[in-house]
Scaffold this active site. Structure first.
Site, PDB file in Angstrom:
ATOM      1  N   HIS A 267       0.838  -1.213   0.000  1.00 23.05           N
ATOM      2  CA  HIS A 267       0.000   0.000   0.000  1.00 23.05           C
ATOM      3  C   HIS A 267       0.875   1.266   0.000  1.00 23.05           C
ATOM      4  CE1 HIS A 267      -3.349  -2.661   0.556  1.00 23.05           C
ATOM      5  NE2 HIS A 267      -2.954  -3.020   1.761  1.00 23.05           N
ATOM      6  N   ASP A 318      -4.929  -8.517  -3.183  1.00 24.18           N
ATOM      7  CA  ASP A 318      -5.186  -8.238  -1.769  1.00 24.18           C
ATOM      8  C   ASP A 318      -6.439  -8.929  -1.226  1.00 24.18           C
ATOM      9  OD1 ASP A 318      -5.116  -7.177   0.771  1.00 24.18           O
ATOM     10  OD2 ASP A 318      -5.139  -5.080   0.170  1.00 24.18           O
TER      11      ASP A 318
HETATM   12 ZN    ZN Z   1      -3.281  -6.976   2.723  1.00 23.29          ZN
END
Ligand code: ZN
Length: 451
Positions: A267, A318
């Site tokens: 991220h 993810d």
């Molecule tokens: Zn993750």
């Protein structure tokens, strides 16, 4: 085994009439401008498969279950509550059933290796299974059944907040101390020994979940394999880190750990210019998960600036709320377009194809992050290959980079035809070869978990 195609995207660009041969799961020869041999399997377009650098496979089973408005501010933290409730019922067999479907779908969309950020370790009451690595074995079994390349990243998780706060009840199935984590890592390494070309790295979950000492101990256990960490995904995390340490998460990490090209910062959404420069200079990979980051309302990573400075990146599915390699790349670019009100913001220079630039970048960065750096279709590389349904009317009049741009911006997963992983064809006609078995087990698993 030989494949022949009209066009292939090789390391130095598009070539016509290409013949590839495999040996021991690797590409053993690449010939261009040649005719097909009688026994060759013929295709129109071949590309290298894309690495998926960040997955929590079991979350595929809860896709769509957290899309109702809550009371008050609905955010990542309410999503996480739904996830914890789902986890309450999960067991190793359930992990395997869901992961196999997620991995089959990844292959069907063009991903050929997955980085499984695996944090679900223990039984319902938080006690370890008799076999400490039982859920890692379930992940390995799912990878083996589907044939996807596996980089297993056992997650170290010990705390619920900065400064070593005690874990919450919802986290009891994730937590280990450093000693037990070392044993879990050993068990995880044993779990993948039967797989072709598997890698085992380590993943301190986040700066919330590991103290500085624990982070150092866990990173040392990687022994050269990749180190992944969730970082700066949410503003509350940045604010809590500032309140605790006076530093922002990425800033703190670079002050306390030797972050280099073996690291993947997953991220890294909320970063300052100085933090961005530090990531670029370190050679670490930014693990971007555009679909999940959009789904969770995380915010936008400064991709335009990061790529312009030579930053390395890859993409990950993810939460697996949607599994589509092309769509991850598309949304990465679209986020920048919406933010900056421009177009083709991630293209590598004037006249460069945005699709080809994104694909090339995610191929290199994803491979680096998963411990299997590669350049694409070349002699000696793993035979991880995707063919596109160029017979589809959608591709009419396209050649070269326009094929990549059309797939990424206009088509997506439905345009993938066949996928080979380590030279073995796992997807034919857009469908995984073991889909019937995998689908049946997945349905039974979900029925049991949601009963
Ligand atoms: Zn993750």
């Amino acid at each position: 085994m030989a494949l022949w195609c009209e066009q292939a995207w090789l390391v130095d660009g598009w070539r016509n009439n290409v013949r590839l041969t495999f040996e021991n799961r690797r590409i053993s020869s690449v010939e261009t401008d040649v005719e097909a041999d009688a026994g060759d399997e013929r295709h129109a377009i071949l590309l290298p498969g894309l690495p998926n650098l960040h997955s929590h496979a079991f979350q595929r089973g809860m896709a769509g279950l957290a899309e109702r408005a809550g009371r008050g501010d609905d955010s990542f933290w309410t999503w996480r509550e739904v996830m914890y409730r789902f986890v309450d019922r999960l067991d190793p067999e359930g992990v395997r059933g869901i992961a196999a479907l997620a991995y089959a779908e990844m292959l069907e969309s063009g991903f050929t290796r997955v980085g499984e950020f695996h944090y679900f370790h223990h039984d319902v009451d938080g006690r370890p299974y008799g076999d400490l690595a039982a859920t890692a074995e379930a992940i390995a079994a799912a990878a083996g059944e589907t044939g996807i390349g596996l980089t297993l990243l056992p997650v170290f998780y010990a705390h619920s907040g900065f400064g070593g706060a005690a874990p919450t009840r919802g986290q009891r199935r994730f937590v280990n101390d450093v000693d037990r984590f070392a044993k879990l890592l050993e068990g995880s390494r044993a779990a993948v020994t039967g797989l072709d070309d598997a890698v085992v790295g380590v993943a301190p979950h986040s700066l919330r979940a590991a103290t500085a000492d624990e982070l150092a101990s866990v990173a040392a256990m990687a022994a050269g394999a990749p180190i992944h960490i969730h970082i700066a995904e949410q503003m509350p995390e940045v604010e809590a880190c500032l309140a605790w340490s006076g530093a922002r998460p990425v800033e703190w990490l670079y002050d306390h750990a030797d972050v280099g090209s073996d690291w993947c910062l997953v991220h890294a959404t909320h970063i300052t210019d100085a933090e961005r420069h530090a990531i670029v200079a370190s050679g670490a990979v930014a693990g971007l998960c555009p679909i999940t980051e959009a789904n969770l309302g995380d915010g936008l990573f400064p991709a335009r600036e990061f790529l312009a400075e030579g930053g390395r990146f890859g993409v990950g599915s993810d939460s697996n709320v949607e599994i589509d390699a092309a769509a991850e790349l598309r949304l990465l670019e679209y986020g920048q377009r919406l933010a900056h009100r421009g177009r083709n913001l991630l293209a590598a220079g004037a006249d460069a194809s945005t699709g080809a630039s994104l694909y090339r970048g995610a191929l290199a960065g994803g491979g680096q992050a998963l411990g299997r750096p590669g350049t694409g279709l070349a002699v000696g590389e793993a035979a991880d290959i995707v063919s596109l349904k160029v017979g589809d009317p959608f591709f009419s009049g396209r050649s070269g980079d326009a094929i990549l741009d059309s797939w990424i911006f206009g088509g997506g997963r439905r345009l993938v035809d066949c996928v080979w992983r380590g030279g073995v064809k796992q997807v034919a006609g857009g469908r995984h070869i073991a889909r019937d078995t995998i689908d049946a087990r997945y349905r039974a698993t979900i029925a049991r978990l949601l009963a």
